[in-house]
Design a protein around this motif. Structure first.
Motif, PDB file in Angstrom:
ATOM      1  N   ASN A   1      -5.195  -2.420 -17.681  1.00 32.04           N
ATOM      2  CA  ASN A   1      -4.860  -3.419 -16.612  1.00 32.04           C
ATOM      3  C   ASN A   1      -3.393  -2.999 -16.148  1.00 32.04           C
ATOM      4  N   ALA A   2      -2.886  -3.550 -14.998  1.00 30.54           N
ATOM      5  CA  ALA A   2      -1.552  -3.386 -14.491  1.00 30.54           C
ATOM      6  C   ALA A   2      -0.761  -4.167 -14.946  1.00 30.54           C
TER       7      ALA A   2
ATOM      8  N   LYS B   1      -5.721  -4.900  -8.112  1.00 30.97           N
ATOM      9  CA  LYS B   1      -5.694  -5.522  -6.815  1.00 30.97           C
ATOM     10  C   LYS B   1      -4.837  -4.591  -5.993  1.00 30.97           C
ATOM     11  N   ASN B   2      -5.110  -4.441  -4.814  1.00 28.48           N
ATOM     12  CA  ASN B   2      -4.593  -3.618  -3.928  1.00 28.48           C
ATOM     13  C   ASN B   2      -3.299  -4.264  -3.335  1.00 28.48           C
ATOM     14  N   SER B   3      -2.192  -4.266  -4.417  1.00 30.71           N
ATOM     15  CA  SER B   3      -0.953  -4.924  -3.914  1.00 30.71           C
ATOM     16  C   SER B   3       0.239  -3.613  -4.150  1.00 30.71           C
ATOM     17  N   LYS B   4       1.483  -4.007  -3.547  1.00 34.61           N
ATOM     18  CA  LYS B   4       2.291  -3.096  -3.641  1.00 34.61           C
ATOM     19  C   LYS B   4       2.960  -2.849  -4.970  1.00 34.61           C
TER      20      LYS B   4
ATOM     21  N   GLU C   1       2.330   0.717  -7.280  1.00 37.55           N
ATOM     22  CA  GLU C   1       3.379   1.192  -7.777  1.00 37.55           C
ATOM     23  C   GLU C   1       3.503   1.612  -9.487  1.00 37.55           C
ATOM     24  N   PHE C   2       2.662   0.532  -9.942  1.00 37.70           N
ATOM     25  CA  PHE C   2       2.123   0.686 -11.410  1.00 37.70           C
ATOM     26  C   PHE C   2       1.445   2.025 -11.387  1.00 37.70           C
ATOM     27  N   TYR C   3       0.499   2.306 -10.711  1.00 34.76           N
ATOM     28  CA  TYR C   3      -0.339   3.179 -10.773  1.00 34.76           C
ATOM     29  C   TYR C   3       0.398   4.458 -10.510  1.00 34.76           C
TER      30      TYR C   3
END
Length: 104
Positions: free
Chosen positions: A4-5, A42-45, A49-51
């Motif tokens: 998980n992120a 979740k496609n969030s900023k 950035e974590f990815y």
């Protein structure tokens, strides 16, 4: 390896990688990780950035396919039709293809 992120997952991943290195040294030098992928993404900023940070840190292991966070996945696991036709199935199919595990 699903991750998980979040920071707890990163800490767990660090521990897992150390343990795998130890296993390789002591038991099986051919042991490899098949891949690491983002789960409940979740496609969030913030998560993107974590990815990106993971790509910098572990490019060898990080897979491209992400599995989205979805309510349907958490529903009654005894219901075989809960995910029928859902996009998360396509995401897992792409993940398996990326890992060369897909069997038609």
């Amino acid at each position: 390896v699903p991750i998980n992120a979040d920071n707890y997952s990163v800490e767990g991943l660090k521990m897992l990688l150390k343990y795998i290195d130890k296993l390789k040294t002591e038991w099986n030098d051919n042991l490899v990780i098949g891949g690491i992928y983002l789960n409940k993404h979740k496609n969030s900023k913030t998560q993107n950035e974590f990815y990106d940070q993971l790509q910098q840190a572990i490019p060898t292991y990080l897979l491209n396919q992400k599995i989205g966070d979805n309510v349907a996945v958490g529903k009654d696991t005894y219901d075989d039709t809960a995910l029928k036709g859902h996009k998360v199935l396509d995401q897992f199919e792409e993940l398996f293809k990326e890992m060369n595990l897909w069997v038609n």
